[in-house]
Design a protein around this motif. Structure first.
Motif, mmCIF file in Angstrom:
data_model
loop_
_atom_site.group_PDB
_atom_site.id
_atom_site.type_symbol
_atom_site.label_atom_id
_atom_site.label_comp_id
_atom_site.label_asym_id
_atom_site.label_seq_id
_atom_site.Cartn_x
_atom_site.Cartn_y
_atom_site.Cartn_z
ATOM 1 N N UNK A 38 29.696 -39.402 -22.220
ATOM 2 C CA UNK A 38 30.991 -39.504 -21.560
ATOM 3 C C UNK A 38 30.762 -39.395 -20.051
ATOM 4 N N UNK A 39 30.163 -40.371 -19.485
ATOM 5 C CA UNK A 39 29.829 -40.365 -18.069
ATOM 6 C C UNK A 39 30.239 -41.712 -17.461
ATOM 7 N N UNK A 40 30.471 -41.726 -16.126
ATOM 8 C CA UNK A 40 30.333 -40.660 -15.146
ATOM 9 C C UNK A 40 31.482 -39.652 -15.238
ATOM 10 N N UNK A 41 31.299 -38.503 -14.586
ATOM 11 C CA UNK A 41 32.283 -37.424 -14.623
ATOM 12 C C UNK A 41 32.683 -37.061 -13.194
ATOM 13 N N UNK A 42 33.978 -37.004 -12.964
ATOM 14 C CA UNK A 42 34.525 -36.550 -11.689
ATOM 15 C C UNK A 42 35.119 -35.164 -11.913
ATOM 16 N N UNK A 43 34.542 -34.156 -11.278
ATOM 17 C CA UNK A 43 34.998 -32.775 -11.412
ATOM 18 C C UNK A 43 35.856 -32.403 -10.204
ATOM 19 N N UNK A 44 37.013 -31.805 -10.462
ATOM 20 C CA UNK A 44 37.898 -31.366 -9.368
ATOM 21 C C UNK A 44 38.171 -29.880 -9.542
ATOM 22 N N UNK A 45 37.896 -29.096 -8.504
ATOM 23 C CA UNK A 45 38.020 -27.639 -8.575
ATOM 24 C C UNK A 45 38.558 -27.100 -7.254
ATOM 25 N N UNK A 46 39.455 -26.120 -7.334
ATOM 26 C CA UNK A 46 40.101 -25.585 -6.138
ATOM 27 C C UNK A 46 39.361 -24.406 -5.514
ATOM 28 N N UNK A 47 38.534 -23.704 -6.287
ATOM 29 C CA UNK A 47 37.882 -22.491 -5.775
ATOM 30 C C UNK A 47 36.586 -22.863 -5.043
ATOM 31 N N UNK A 48 36.525 -22.610 -3.741
ATOM 32 C CA UNK A 48 35.345 -23.025 -2.955
ATOM 33 C C UNK A 48 34.029 -22.469 -3.487
ATOM 34 N N UNK A 49 34.015 -21.221 -3.945
ATOM 35 C CA UNK A 49 32.767 -20.628 -4.449
ATOM 36 C C UNK A 49 32.283 -21.363 -5.689
ATOM 37 N N UNK A 50 33.201 -21.797 -6.535
ATOM 38 C CA UNK A 50 32.813 -22.530 -7.737
ATOM 39 C C UNK A 50 32.348 -23.940 -7.404
ATOM 40 N N UNK A 51 32.972 -24.548 -6.414
ATOM 41 C CA UNK A 51 32.541 -25.871 -5.982
ATOM 42 C C UNK A 51 31.097 -25.828 -5.496
ATOM 43 N N UNK A 52 30.756 -24.782 -4.775
ATOM 44 C CA UNK A 52 29.376 -24.614 -4.312
ATOM 45 C C UNK A 52 28.407 -24.526 -5.485
ATOM 46 N N UNK A 53 28.796 -23.769 -6.515
ATOM 47 C CA UNK A 53 27.953 -23.650 -7.713
ATOM 48 C C UNK A 53 27.833 -24.982 -8.442
ATOM 49 N N UNK A 54 28.938 -25.700 -8.534
ATOM 50 C CA UNK A 54 28.920 -27.001 -9.211
ATOM 51 C C UNK A 54 27.979 -27.977 -8.516
ATOM 52 N N UNK A 55 28.014 -27.982 -7.211
ATOM 53 C CA UNK A 55 27.132 -28.889 -6.470
ATOM 54 C C UNK A 55 25.664 -28.540 -6.660
ATOM 55 N N UNK A 56 25.376 -27.292 -6.944
ATOM 56 C CA UNK A 56 23.996 -26.869 -7.184
ATOM 57 C C UNK A 56 23.522 -27.244 -8.585
ATOM 58 N N UNK A 57 24.409 -27.129 -9.580
ATOM 59 C CA UNK A 57 23.970 -27.243 -10.973
ATOM 60 C C UNK A 57 24.090 -28.650 -11.557
ATOM 61 N N UNK A 58 24.944 -29.505 -11.006
ATOM 62 C CA UNK A 58 25.220 -30.795 -11.632
ATOM 63 C C UNK A 58 24.379 -31.912 -11.020
ATOM 64 N N UNK A 59 23.895 -32.778 -11.892
ATOM 65 C CA UNK A 59 23.108 -33.933 -11.476
ATOM 66 C C UNK A 59 24.029 -34.953 -10.799
#
Length: 225
Positions: A38-59
């Motif tokens: 089920x790709x590509x995936x567009x992730x939308x998140x409001x919490x800045x700290x979580x966005x930082x984590x997402x950018x680190x963990x997701x390809x």
């Protein structure tokens, strides 16, 4: 997700062109999305700290991350109430959530400026599956799609039959809005005694061509929070 990607894929024969996931949290569903392609995936998140984590963990090959608080109007300044478990973070105040999950509290708030989904997705090729996990403001998010809702065939969304958050959208209102937009709610899974659950809506023209013709509602116990 109370209804797993595995179930959606195998029981409902859903083969989307990709996913828009609004309320990403830490992208807990990413491995399942990828497993079923089920790709590509567009992730939308409001919490800045979580966005930082997402950018680190997701390809980044098949994941895009957008930081935004989604609403039906852009550039409105609102308070984002950050919860102790981060999953219950919401633009709304606690309603029955406060008594159903007394161990979860709001720890602080962040000032955010809202964005409409049709604006956020303007630069992307839009897939046909959207997952909304927004703690009570799902209707505002859908209204913010505008005409872009016509691009979607599948809407997976958290629903409420009680005011889990104050003035949150109730499932009947969501049903009416999506019915007018050409969708039917085809399956729902409720958390027993907590007033919330997850539901799948399918575009009527797509659903009428499928093999399944039943509407399934299930209640079960969950330790989500």
């Amino acid at each position: 997700m109370l209804i797993s990607v595995d179930e959606l894929h195998n029981l409902w024969n859903i083969r989307p062109t990709g996913v828009v996931h609004v309320g990403a949290h830490l992208a807990e569903e990413s491995k399942e999305y990828e497993r079923f392609n089920w790709v590509p995936i567009i992730w939308i998140e409001a919490q800045p700290a979580l966005v930082e984590e997402l950018n680190k963990k997701l390809d980044p090959t098949f994941n895009s991350v957008i930081e935004a608080a989604v609403w039906n109007k852009s550039d409105i300044e609102l308070e984002l109430n950050v919860a102790s478990n981060s999953q219950s973070t919401s633009l709304l105040d606690f309603g029955s959530h406060e008594t159903s999950y007394p161990d979860v509290t709001f720890t602080n708030s962040l000032k955010v400026k809202t964005k409409r989904l049709d604006e956020l997705l303007d630069d992307y090729i839009c897939p046909n599956f959207i997952n909304l996990d927004l703690q009570g403001v799902e209707l505002q998010a859908l209204e913010g799609l505008g005409n872009l809702i016509e691009k979607f065939d599948y809407i997976f969304v958290e629903v409420n039959k009680a005011e889990v958050y104050k003035e949150c959208t109730l499932v009947g209102t969501l049903d009416s809005f999506l019915d007018q937009s050409g969708f039917s709610r085809v399956t729902t899974r409720w958390v027993l005694g907590r007033g919330w659950g997850d539901a799948l809506y399918i575009r009527k023209s797509v659903y009428s061509r499928g093999k399944l013709r039943h509407k399934l509602e299930i209640s079960f116990k969950s330790s989500r929070f």
